[in-house]
Design an enzyme around this catalytic site. Structure first.
Site, PDB file in Angstrom:
ATOM      1  CB  CYS A 158     -21.320 -20.119  12.866  1.00  0.00           C
ATOM      2  SG  CYS A 158     -20.965 -21.563  13.875  1.00  0.00           S
ATOM      3  CG  LEU A 196      -5.759  -6.340  -7.271  1.00  0.00           C
ATOM      4  CD1 LEU A 196      -6.595  -7.029  -8.325  1.00  0.00           C
ATOM      5  CD2 LEU A 196      -4.384  -5.990  -7.826  1.00  0.00           C
ATOM      6  CG  ASP A 225       2.322  -5.851   6.780  1.00  0.00           C
ATOM      7  OD1 ASP A 225       3.431  -6.252   7.154  1.00  0.00           O
ATOM      8  OD2 ASP A 225       1.483  -6.585   6.230  1.00  0.00           O
ATOM      9  N   GLY A 237       0.805  -1.220   0.000  1.00  0.00           N
ATOM     10  CA  GLY A 237       0.000   0.000   0.000  1.00  0.00           C
ATOM     11  C   GLY A 237       0.834   1.264   0.000  1.00  0.00           C
ATOM     12  CE  LYS A 257       1.656  -7.808  -2.390  1.00  0.00           C
ATOM     13  NZ  LYS A 257       1.364  -7.250  -1.061  1.00  0.00           N
ATOM     14  CB  CYS A 302      -3.790  -3.385   6.788  1.00  0.00           C
ATOM     15  SG  CYS A 302      -3.092  -1.755   6.901  1.00  0.00           S
TER      16      CYS A 302
END
Ligand SMILES: [Zn+2]
Lengths: 391, 94
Positions: free
Chosen positions: A349, A80, A139, A50, A95, A197
């Site tokens: 759940c 993306l 990150d 990012g 990447k 993130c």
């Protein structure tokens, strides 16, 4: 201020480069000399994500001569929304490969140096020594502290930014005796308290804003113009569209850049950040279940695991695990086309019963990497986020 | 004397302040303001303080633009119109 790099006589601009950079060359503060400094500069971008995306795009376009990038990840669909250096057809590609293709198209004059490794205490110093400047776009806390310490130990300044949802921080750290990240945050938060993130989410434009601030600071440092974001921290709140500035002081007791440093070489950052006991990259469990703590650990490492909620919409309004996708169990059979069979998927759940049925169904449908979240959101509330309401 | 101070709440902690970006609080010192704040929003407390009541080491508190570690920590006096910022460490970037 002193500049980071001096243009050597060997550095010349070609006729094509003069045309390409003409909007720089006519700024008195840049000019031909400044453009040559950019060409001579060697910048290392940690992460091609990012923040790394705008940093890479703008530094390449600006004519930074040598641009290194460290990343070991592959492009994922969930990238993306913000990592604009990668495109849809790059999904599944490393990447660095994808970033290099984009950057060499933007400016073929830039020498791109890929470092397709996980940055570690073993390789960081060696990599950093070949650069004038580091731009930190990682990150996670272990890598943040590793980058900081490696910058202080090698004397390479660190153009820092980090982001969360709508909020960003930026500073220029370890610049010629200035404060470092440890002066600001001597200790990392315990794992699990601050979401990443992957868990907390981030609005895609935010890394664009913070990354371009990093790119601007990098260029100012290279050119030696203006006032760097040193001895202060810039805070950005996108929701209020407000920038604030805080003072950042060098801590004389800082363990790495203080008067009597106790950290003189790189340490074990996983351990420092309290992430131990689990291997560096925990393998997916062989069985059908993952525990909330395991899922949390995966997310903290940025592992792109897809989390599927099979409860009913009204239950989601009560409590939900962040960054998850809802398909109620009853709708699952006819909505399988919305899922990727080869993607790592964790299903949850309320207590783990409905999700166990969903896991069986998905496995029968050919999903190979799918696990049940043991104990459901109730166990998640017990083990990971006690602030979640129980129902 | 009791004085109104604006406390800026970071995104990560707004879940505990009814999503508000800032909260008006009173107190004569940084410590008093934080006590008032966490009394009004009890779920915030464990994010700022350890169980034995000390400020957590990884949360930085700023009075206006100054880190309270350099001004007397929680005993730092506050004036009307001051703003207090809670600035937690953030690591995101990819
Ligand atoms: Zn320091």
């Amino acid at each position: 201020m002193a500049t980071l790099t001096e243009p050597t006589p060997a550095i010349e601009l070609s006729k094509d480069e003069i045309l390409r950079y003409s909007r720089h060359l006519i700024i008195p503060e840049v000019g031909v000399d400044g453009q040559k400094k950019l060409k001579a500069a060697r910048v290392l971008c940690i992460g091609a994500g990012g923040l790394g995306a705008p940093v890479g795009l703008y530094l390449a376009a600006a004519g930074v001569g040598t641009l290194g990038m460290v990343d070991f990840d592959t492009v994922d669909f969930t990238n993306l929304q913000r990592q604009v250096i990668h495109g849809t057809s790059d999904v599944g590609r490393p990447k660095l490969e994808s970033a290099q293709a984009t950057l060499s198209e933007i400016n073929p004059n830039v020498r791109l140096v890929p470092h397709p490794v996980r940055l570690s205490s073993e390789n960081a110093l060696e990599i950093f020594r070949d650069y004038d400047l580091v731009v930190d776009g990682t990150d996670n806390f272990p890598t943040r502290y590793l980058v900081n310490d490696a910058c202080v130990l090698t004397g390479v300044p660190n153009v820092y930014a980090s982001i969360f949802r709508f909020e960003g921080q930026a500073s220029v750290l370890a610049l010629s005796g200035g404060p470092c990240y440890r002066c600001w945050y001597p200790e990392p938060p315990p794992p699990g308290l601050v979401p990443s993130c992957a868990e907390g989410g981030v609005l895609g434009v935010l890394p664009g804003i913070m990354g371009t601030i990093q790119a601007m600071e990098a260029i100012k440092l290279i050119l030696g113009i203006g006032t760097p974001l040193k001895n202060r921290v810039l805070l950005f709140d996108a929701l209020q569209l407000r920038f604030r500035e805080l003072k950042l002081r060098q801590n004389p007791d800082c363990p790495v850049c203080g008067a009597h440093p106790t950290i003189r070489e790189l340490i074990d950052y996983q351990e420092f950040c309290g992430i131990r006991g689990e291997a560096a990259e925990p393998e997916p469990p062989a069985g059908d279940e993952v525990t909330p703590r395991e899922l949390q650990a995966w997310r903290q490492r940025g592992r792109p695991v897809f989390v599927l909620d099979v409860r009913e919409p009204h239950e989601v309004q009560i409590a939900a695990i962040p960054d998850t996708t809802l398909i109620p169990l009853g709708e699952l059979p006819r909505r399988l086309n919305e899922l990727q069979p080869d993607r790592e998927t964790v299903v949850y759940c309320r207590s783990g019963q409905r999700s166990a049925r969903a896991v069986r169904h998905l496995r029968q449908a050919g999903f190979t990497k799918v696990w049940n979240l043991k104990g459901g959101i109730l166990a998640w509330a017990d083990e990971v986020d006690p602030s979640l309401p129980r129902y | 004397m009791v004085m109104a101070v604006t406390v800026h709440i970071p995104t990560a902690l707004r879940a505990y302040t009814d999503r508000r970006e800032s909260v008006e609080t009173e107190g004569g010192s940084v410590g008093e303001v934080l006590q008032q704040l966490t009394a009004a929003h009890p779920p915030l407390r464990p994010h700022l303080f350890t169980p034995d009541g000390r400020l957590r080491s990884f949360v930085n508190i700023y009075l206006n633009d100054e880190d309270i570690r350099y001004t007397g920590r929680e005993s730092t006096p506050v004036k009307p119109g001051d703003s207090l910022s809670i600035v937690p460490a953030v690591a995101g970037g990819r």
